[in-house]
Design a protein around this motif. Structure first.
Motif, PDB file in Angstrom:
ATOM      1  N   UNK A 388       0.849  -1.201   0.000  1.00  0.00           N
ATOM      2  CA  UNK A 388       0.000   0.000   0.000  1.00  0.00           C
ATOM      3  C   UNK A 388       0.880   1.245   0.000  1.00  0.00           C
ATOM      4  N   UNK A 427      -9.113   2.063  -1.286  1.00  0.00           N
ATOM      5  CA  UNK A 427     -10.287   2.820  -1.740  1.00  0.00           C
ATOM      6  C   UNK A 427      -9.972   3.980  -2.690  1.00  0.00           C
ATOM      7  N   UNK A 584     -16.498   6.974   9.708  1.00  0.00           N
ATOM      8  CA  UNK A 584     -15.520   6.225   8.913  1.00  0.00           C
ATOM      9  C   UNK A 584     -15.172   6.869   7.574  1.00  0.00           C
ATOM     10  N   UNK A 587     -11.457   6.756   7.033  1.00  0.00           N
ATOM     11  CA  UNK A 587     -11.010   5.382   6.808  1.00  0.00           C
ATOM     12  C   UNK A 587     -11.350   4.925   5.390  1.00  0.00           C
ATOM     13  N   UNK A 588     -12.576   5.188   4.997  1.00  0.00           N
ATOM     14  CA  UNK A 588     -13.097   4.681   3.727  1.00  0.00           C
ATOM     15  C   UNK A 588     -12.582   5.451   2.520  1.00  0.00           C
ATOM     16  N   UNK A 591      -7.876   5.121   2.961  1.00  0.00           N
ATOM     17  CA  UNK A 591      -7.167   3.833   2.998  1.00  0.00           C
ATOM     18  C   UNK A 591      -5.759   3.996   3.551  1.00  0.00           C
ATOM     19  N   UNK A 595      -4.572   4.271   9.984  1.00  0.00           N
ATOM     20  CA  UNK A 595      -5.907   4.407  10.570  1.00  0.00           C
ATOM     21  C   UNK A 595      -6.570   3.045  10.722  1.00  0.00           C
ATOM     22  N   UNK A 596      -7.208   2.829  11.877  1.00  0.00           N
ATOM     23  CA  UNK A 596      -7.892   1.558  12.110  1.00  0.00           C
ATOM     24  C   UNK A 596      -9.193   1.799  12.839  1.00  0.00           C
ATOM     25  N   UNK A 597     -10.067   0.817  12.765  1.00  0.00           N
ATOM     26  CA  UNK A 597     -11.343   0.916  13.467  1.00  0.00           C
ATOM     27  C   UNK A 597     -11.181   0.186  14.791  1.00  0.00           C
ATOM     28  N   UNK A 605      -2.847   5.001  14.480  1.00  0.00           N
ATOM     29  CA  UNK A 605      -1.771   4.228  15.084  1.00  0.00           C
ATOM     30  C   UNK A 605      -0.445   4.988  15.030  1.00  0.00           C
TER      31      UNK A 605
END
Lengths: 628, 199
Positions: A388, A427, A584, A587-588, A591, A595-597, A605
C-alpha cells in the motif's frame, strides 16, 4: 581469501571493480538497482565514474562512449529498461566497441515487480550478442570479469543476465584484488565509428561470423559444465539459477542423470551439448522464461541427426510463465522420468524432433506443476496483505484531491510506473491505466484526440518525468492536447530505493550544484498553465486540480512534497473520541495504513507520519495534530 | 545444527526490518565458516506487503529458495505472516519464534477482512510444529527503550535458541560492524533482551 556475504547485484558491482571499470551508468529498476547503488559507494575510493543516468538508453550510450576510448564500462538496467535501450544496443552490435562493455540486464520471472516476464537472453540472441546467465553471486562476479575480457576480444558488448533470484540472493563470495582504471584512455578517430549503411552491411557479415566463433569459444568456458553419468541414458540441461533447483531436486529424488550446466545460453556452446547427445537418449531442458537453450539444442539435434528425445517448454513439460523453484523442478523431473516409455528410435530423427513440438499447452503444464504443490487438505484463506501507499504518502493526498474534483466529470486518470501505481488500489481506486515508463502522458494525449468531451489527467512521478515524461509533455504542447499532467514530485525515485535524479541536489556520488527545476522545464516547453502545490494543503491542491481540469489545453500541476520515507515526522494526529462519530469517512476515503477501526471509533496508530489529510477531511473536525 | 542444512525463514511485513535480521544471521554464519544462501523479496513488496527472507546455512552451496514444508526455523515478526509462512513452509519438525503484536492489513483496517484470533492462531501453529515461542517482542523492545528495535529483539531471540552453534559474541561483532555509537548501544540492548527472553 576473504569471504563476504554479498547480494548478487553487489557481487556484480565488485566484479566490475575487480575488472578495473572506468565508467558505470544505470537507471534504477527492480531487480537491478543495487548494481549501481553499490558502484556509487565504491566509485570515490576506486577512482571511477558512476552515475544514475536519466534513462536506460542514456546509460548504455554513456557507457558505450567510454568504451569507444578503450576504457572498461558497464551499464545496468532491468529487463524493460532494455526495451528503452534497444536502439543503441542493436547498432552497437554492428559498430562494436574498443574497451570492454558489459550490459547487466536483470530479468524478473514471476514477475515480482515488472510489467513483463520478457527474456533478455532472447534479446541477446536478437541483437546477436553473447550472454552470460549466472546461477549464484560468486559466479556472477566471475562472469562480469570474463565478460569484459570477451567483450574486448570480440569487440562486442556482452550481456550479463541475472534473474531476480540471482540478483537478490546473498551468498558468501570470495573477494579478490580491485583494479584501478587507467588514466590514459583516448578516443582514436576512425571512420569505423560512423554507422553508414555500407559499413553496416560489412559489419553485419562479421557479426554473423562471430556467432560461430562465440559458440566455439563458449565450448571451453568454465561456466558451462558437463558431468556425464555413463550409467544413465538421461540428461538434464539447466541454465542460470535453475541449475541450483535441478541439483537440489536430483538429490532429493536420489537420481543421477548426466547434468549439463549452461552459463552462456547464447550462443549455445556446441561441444558439451554434442558430448551429452553422445551419451543420452532423453534430455530434459530446465530453464526459466523462454526456451532459449532448448530451441538451440533442438536445432543442434536436428543438424546432427541425433536420436534424442528433448523435453522442456516445447512439449509443455516446463512452464513458460512464472519462476521455477525446487518443488516445481521436482514435479517436472518426476513427470519426465514417468514418461520413460521406449521411444521408437528407428524412425527418422527429424520426424520425432518435430513430434515433440507443441503437443501440450504450456499453461496446462504450469497448472499441472502448480497442482503438485496443493495441500491435500483445504485451509481457510488468510487476509491478503498487498503493498500500500505508506501512511502520509503525498501521492495519497494528490490522488484524493483529483478524485474529489474529477468524480463528477467522468475524468480518465492515466498512470505510470512508480510507487504511485499503488494509487490503483481501493479505496483510492484512482489509476485507470499503467503501461510503461512515460506512457501515462502520451496515452492521455491519444485518448483526448478521440474523446474530446472528456477530461484526461495523466499522473507521472518526478524521476519518470525526467526518464521519458518530457518528450510526451512536449508532444502534448506541440499537438495541442487538452490534457492535465500531474507531476507527483516526491523528490526521489522512491519505489526502487530512493535514488537521486536531475531535479535533486545530489548525484550518485556527490552534490549536484545544478538541480534542474521541473517548473522551469515545464514553462520552457511552452506550457502556459503551471501550478506548483503542496499536496498536504488539500484546499490548494483541490483548487489547482479544479482550475487545471477546466483549462483548455495542456495544463501541468506539480504536486511537490518529499517522500515520507525520507523525513522524520514532527507531528502525529489523534482522534478525539468525544468528537468522532464513527462515520468512517477518513477510513473509507483514504485507505491510510495508520488508521484503524477500534470498536465504533477510528483510531490513529503510531505509524502516522503527520500528513494531516484525515484531519482536513473530517466533517466533525475530530482529528488534531500533536507534536511527537 | 540438526542436519547438514538449516533452513530459516524470516517473515513479516515490509518495513519491519526482516532484511536486516536475515543479514545479521547470515553474516554471523559466514564468519563462522558456513556456506550461506539468502533469498530476499524487494521492490513492490517493500511497501507494507508480506515479505520473507530465506536463509540457508549449510556445508555446501545451495539455491536461494527453501522448498515447501522444509523450514527448520521460522522467525515471524507478525502473527498473520507467521501463520501464512508456516502453512507453506512449516512441518512437525519446524521451530517457530513469533512476535505476538499484530499488524493489520488494509482489508482488516477497512473492516472487509477478519484478522485471525491470535491465541487460536498460536495454538494452531503449536499443534502442527515442534515448538513455538510466542514472544511479546514489540513490548520488549519498548521496555528496553528501543521502540523500533523489534527486529533486534527477534534476532536476539533466534540466537538464544542456540539452534545454530554460533556464539553470542560472533553476532555482537556483526552488530558492531553495522552500527556505531548510540545506535549500536540501542540495537545491542534490544538484541540482548531478545536473547535473554528465550535462553
Amino acid at each position: 581469501m576473504e569471504k563476504r556475504l554479498l547480494m548478487g547485484n553487489e557481487a556484480i558491482a565488485w566484479g566490475a571493480v575487480e575488472a578495473g571499470v572506468a565508467v558505470a551508468a544505470a537507471y534504477p529498476g527492480t531487480p537491478s538497482s543495487e548494481v549501481l547503488e553499490t558502484l556509487s559507494h565504491l566509485a570515490p575510493e576506486y577512482g571511477f565514474h558512476a552515475e544514475w543516468s536519466v534513462n536506460e538508453k542514456v546509460a548504455l550510450e554513456v557507457a558505450s562512449g567510454a568504451a569507444y576510448t578503450g576504457a572498461r564500462a558497464l551499464a545496468a538496467m532491468k529487463q524493460v529498461g532494455l526495451n528503452v535501450a534497444a536502439d543503441p544496443l542493436m547498432s552497437l552490435a554492428y559498430i562494436g566497441i574498443k574497451g570492454g562493455l558489459v550490459l547487466v540486464v536483470a530479468d524478473d520471472p514471476g514477475p515480482h515487480s515488472s510489467q513483463t516476464e520478457q527474456d533478455s537472453r532472447k534479446f541477446a540472441a536478437f541483437a546477436k550478442l553473447p550472454v552470460f546467465d549466472p546461477s549464484s553471486p560468486q559466479e556472477a562476479k566471475e562472469m562480469v570479469k570474463a565478460a569484459f575480457v570477451l567483450s574486448e576480444e570480440f569487440h562486442l558488448p556482452v550481456i550479463l543476465r541475472p534473474t531476480t533470484r540471482t540478483a537478490h540472493m546473498a551468498q558468501d563470495v570470495a573477494m579478490e584484488t580491485a583494479n584501478l582504471p587507467a588514466r590514459d584512455y583516448r578516443f582514436e578517430k576512425d571512420p569505423k565509428w560512423v554507422i553508414f549503411p555500407s559499413l553496416s552491411y560489412k559489419k553485419h557479415i562479421l557479426l554473423n561470423q562471430a556467432q560461430k566463433d562465440l559458440a566455439e569459444k563458449f565450448s571451453h568456458s568454465p561456466f558451462n559444465h558437463l558431468v556425464l553419468n555413463p550409467e544413465s541414458s538421461e540428461g538434464i540441461v539447466a541454465s542460470g539459477v535453475s541449475y541450483n533447483y535441478v541439483m537440489e531436486a536430483c538429490e532429493t529424488l536420489g537420481i543421477h542423470p548426466s547434468i549439463l550446466k549452461i552459463g552462456t545460453p547464447y550462443p549455445l556452446p556446441s561441444q558439451p551439448v554434442l558430448d551429452l547427445f553422445a551419451h543420452c537418449a532423453r534430455i530434459l531442458v530446465v530453464e526459466e522464461q523462454e526456451p532459449v537453450v532448448e530451441d538451440q539444442l533442438i536445432q543442434m539435434a536436428w543438424k546432427e541427426e541425433a536420436k534424442i528425445e528433448v523435453s522442456g517448454k516445447q512439449d509443455g513439460r516446463v512452464p513458460r510463465e512464472g519462476e521455477l523453484n525446487v518443488d516445481k523442478v521436482i514435479a517436472i523431473i518426476k513427470a519426465f522420468l514417468r514418461q520413460r516409455e521406449p521411444k521408437d528410435l528407428a524412425q527418422p530423427p527429424h520426424a520425432w524432433v518435430q513430434s515433440t513440438l507443441g503437443t501440450m499447452e504450456t499453461t496446462e503444464a504450469a497448472s499441472a506443476v502448480e497442482a503438485a504443490h496443493e495441500h491435500s487438505f483445504e485451509l481457510p484463506p488468510l487476509p491478503l496483505r498487498t503493498p500500500v501507499l505508506c501512511a502520509g504518502c503525498p501521492h495519497r493526498a494528490s490522488f484524493y484531491a483529483f478524485k474529489e474534483v474529477g468524480r463528477r466529470q467522468d475524468a480518465v486518470f492515466t498512470g505510470d510506473i512508480g510507487c504511485y501505481t499503488l494509487g490503483t488500489i481501493p479505496p483510492l481506486d484512482m489509476l485507470d491505466t499503467c503501461l510503461c515508463m512515460g506512457a501515462g502522458v502520451t496515452q492521455a494525449i491519444g485518448m483526448s484526440k478521440v474523446e474530446p468531451g472528456r477530461k484526461h489527467v495523466a499522473f507521472i512521478g518526478d524521476s519518470t518525468f525526467f526518464h521519458s515524461g518530457i518528450p510526451g509533455m512536449i508532444n502534448a504542447v506541440y499537438n495541442q492536447a487538452d490534457i492535465t499532467i500531474v507531476i507527483l514530485d516526491n523528490r526521489t525515485t522512491a519505489m526502487t530505493g530512493h535514488q537521486p535524479h536531475p531535479g535533486l541536489e545530489r548525484t550518485a556520488t556527490g552534490p549536484n550544484p545544478k538541480a534542474i527545476d521541473i517548473q522551469g522545464i515545464v514553462k520552457a516547453c511552452g506550457v502556459e498553465f503551471v501550478r506548483e502545490v503542496d499536496p498536504y494543503d488539500l484546499k490548494a491542491m483541490k483548487e489547482a486540480a479544479r482550475e487545471a481540469m477546466v483549462y483548455k489545453g495542456t495544463a501541468v500541476v506539480i504536486a511537490k512534497r518529499e517522500c515520507v520515507a525520507l523525513v522524520k515526522p514532527e507531528v502525529k494526529y489523534v482522534v478525539d473520541p468525544k468528537a468522532c462519530t464513527g462515520c468512517e469517512l477518513c477510513l473509507k476515503k483514504l485507505g491510510c495504513p495508520a488508521m484503524a477501526k477500534d470498536k465504533t471509533l477510528v483510531v490513529i496508530q503510531d505509524n502516522c507520519s503527520g500528513c494531516g489529510i484525515c484531519s482536513q477531511i473530517c466533517p466533525q473536525k475530530a482529528i488534531q495534530g500533536v507534536s511527537r | 545444527m540438526p542436519g547438514k542444512v538449516l533452513n530459516i525463514i524470516v517473515t513479516g511485513v515490509g518495513g519491519q526490518g526482516n532484511v536486516l535480521a536475515s543479514q545479521i544471521i547470515a553474516t554471523a554464519a559466514v564468519e563462522s565458516g558456513y556456506q550461506v544462501s539468502v533469498g530476499e523479496t524487494f521492490g513492490a513488496s517493500q511497501r507494507g506487503g508480506s515479505v520473507m527472507s530465506h536463509v540457508r546455512v549449510s556445508q555446501e552451496k545451495l539455491g536461494p529458495l527453501i522448498p515447501r514444508g522444509e523450514a527448520d526455523f521460522i522467525l515471524g515478526f507478525e502473527p498473520l505472516e507467521t501463520l501464512r509462512t508456516f502453512r507453506e513452509y512449516g512441518s512437525q519438525k519446524t521451530q517457530v519464534i513469533m512476535n505476538v503484536r499484530p499488524n493489520y492489513p488494509l482489508g482488516v483496517l477497512l473492516n472487509e477482512d477478519k484478522y485471525p484470533d491470535i491465541p487460536e492462531l498460536t495454538e494452531n501453529i503449536r499443534a502442527n510444529s515442534e515448538r513455538v515461542w510466542a514472544l511479546a517482542a514489540t513490548d520488549l523492545a519498548v521496555s528496553v527503550g528501543v521502540p523500533v528495535g523489534t527486529n533486534m529483539v527477534m534476532t536476539g531471540a533466534f540466537v538464544g535458541t542456540h539452534i545454530l552453534p554460533i556464539g553470542l559474541e560472533t553476532y555482537e561483532a556483526v552488530l558492531e560492524g553495522l552500527f556505531t555509537g548510540e545506535i549500536l548501544r540501542l540495537n545491542l540492548a534490544a538484541f540482548q533482551a531478545g536473547f535473554k527472553a528465550v535462553s
